[in-house]
Design an enzyme around this catalytic site. Sequence first.
Site, PDB file in Angstrom:
ATOM      1  N   HIS A   1       0.808  -1.216   0.000  1.00 63.56           N
ATOM      2  CA  HIS A   1       0.000   0.000   0.000  1.00 63.56           C
ATOM      3  C   HIS A   1       0.846   1.272   0.000  1.00 63.56           C
ATOM      4  O   HIS A   1       0.300   2.368  -0.173  1.00 63.56           O
ATOM      5  CB  HIS A   1      -0.942   0.026   1.203  1.00 63.56           C
ATOM      6  CG  HIS A   1      -2.203  -0.759   1.000  1.00 63.56           C
ATOM      7  ND1 HIS A   1      -2.325  -2.083   1.350  1.00 63.56           N
ATOM      8  CD2 HIS A   1      -3.400  -0.413   0.463  1.00 63.56           C
ATOM      9  CE1 HIS A   1      -3.548  -2.512   1.053  1.00 63.56           C
ATOM     10  NE2 HIS A   1      -4.223  -1.521   0.514  1.00 63.56           N
TER      11      HIS A   1
ATOM     12  N   GLY B   1      -5.652   8.641   8.555  1.00 60.36           N
ATOM     13  CA  GLY B   1      -4.300   8.943   8.996  1.00 60.36           C
ATOM     14  C   GLY B   1      -4.171   8.872  10.507  1.00 60.36           C
ATOM     15  O   GLY B   1      -5.154   8.704  11.242  1.00 60.36           O
TER      16      GLY B   1
ATOM     17  N   VAL C   1      -6.277  11.378  12.774  1.00 61.18           N
ATOM     18  CA  VAL C   1      -7.679  11.040  13.014  1.00 61.18           C
ATOM     19  C   VAL C   1      -7.781   9.991  14.115  1.00 61.18           C
ATOM     20  O   VAL C   1      -8.589  10.116  15.039  1.00 61.18           O
ATOM     21  CB  VAL C   1      -8.342  10.533  11.719  1.00 61.18           C
ATOM     22  CG1 VAL C   1      -9.774  10.089  11.987  1.00 61.18           C
ATOM     23  CG2 VAL C   1      -8.327  11.614  10.648  1.00 61.18           C
ATOM     24  N   GLY C   2      -6.963   8.956  14.038  1.00 58.61           N
ATOM     25  CA  GLY C   2      -6.970   7.926  15.071  1.00 58.61           C
ATOM     26  C   GLY C   2      -6.610   8.487  16.440  1.00 58.61           C
ATOM     27  O   GLY C   2      -7.214   8.112  17.457  1.00 58.61           O
TER      28      GLY C   2
END
Length: 479
Positions: A389, A459, A462-463
């Site tokens: 990824h 990303g 955000v977490g």
Amino acid sequence: MTSKPKALLAPLPWIEILVYWFLSFGSHLYSFYQLHRFSKEHEAGLERGFHLERGLLKGSKRDPSDFEWTFWTDWAKKSLLWTLICHGVISRLSVIFFPKQRVPALTLYGLLAASSVLGIKGVSVLLVHLGLSFVVAQLRKPALSWACSLLLLSTLHIQWLEEIQRGWYETEEEYYLLLFSVAVCGLRFISFSLEHCWCPLDHIGIVQLCWLFSYTFYHPFFYNGPIISYKDYIEQMQRPVEERDRNRSALGYLVLRSGRLILWWCIAEYLIHVMYMHSIQSNETYLEILPPWALGGLALALVQFFFVKYLVLFGLPSMLATLDELIPPKLPRCVSIMYSFTGMWRHFDEGLYRWLIRYIYVPLGGSRHGPLYKMLSTALAFGFVCLWHGGHDYLQYWALMNWAGILVENGLKSLLSSSCIRAIVEQNFSAAMERRCTALLSACSTAMLILSNLVFLGGVHVGRIFWKRVFIQDLMMQQ
């Protein structure tokens, strides 16, 4: 079947089930409503900062911030939708008029379609990768094939090579299409190489090369998948005509699946018209001031949109593959009914899951050689997914969270299924209560699963904010 825990089969009172459904649907709808309100209240600021587009309906706005949806939607309008339709037409005509030449016809069409979009230079990159993978595979050394494939995938991140390839195209989107194509084809080259190493075919080299061309340039799966193995592809393509399902109406199937695809596309577009979730997640200020219910709605909306998006992105290629008598992986399962890391991996992208199991997990020992090999095999599978990824920092955190989540789930499953614990549970809990306790444990796993998905989709920032606001601040307020 008898080995399944009773809690999974134990019936619950219908009123209790009804309450659970009501709470689930109600919390989803109310949190979406709160996110919708927040989106409309801050529409002007979001439009200035993130350039909301004019919506499909007069007077409406649309959030174009999801790169993947915007990228593939734009390419579908430009050419991909039309080339996929042409593939379906050519496939049907070849079946009717010259069935023995169907595979060469589809291969040639796939090569020409790729060349029309990627250009001769872009297709040349793929042909170089294909040729090197084919040559190394003839040595029948899996380690060498893996080394070759990883080196080829690593060329996607060589700066000077990126600059050269960017110079071939007028827009950044064209370069990204080449990037995605090379990455997805890399999985196919690994599949071919390892299948050849493990089970050398009776065909001579030129026949193998022709099948590799067909597998690589099969147009519905070419740019974005879903993934099927080389072994499955050639077995299904070589299946005699008389063994195929002639009872199914191709036209009826086409109409039904096309209707479902249009419905999924409409749902995806509706979500980004009424909730500007992707613009909001990109700004930490908005994440900090979101009301609690709207914050929960944002988490649910992001993962639900991701699910619907891949129903569309995988749905059209899978429909065409089915019409070609291939058996594509099942479409993603709704994320709202996922309650474990294992289930998420097994049922969201089934093609990638099978690929990882067949080419990484099982060859490295899997669960056959004890827990240590199982941990190592799982870690390397996630490590490869992270690298494939792009290997960015947020992907590393995401892969680590998924690896840890699966280890914890497997550990608890082994512990709870041990004879000692089972005896205690059966003596002190009814089957219905056992089912409720299992659901409570699954709720903890679900919370961590949503958090890991937010890291993947938005990303690390955000977490981090979700962790602080949901798991830290709320717990401190309760004390």
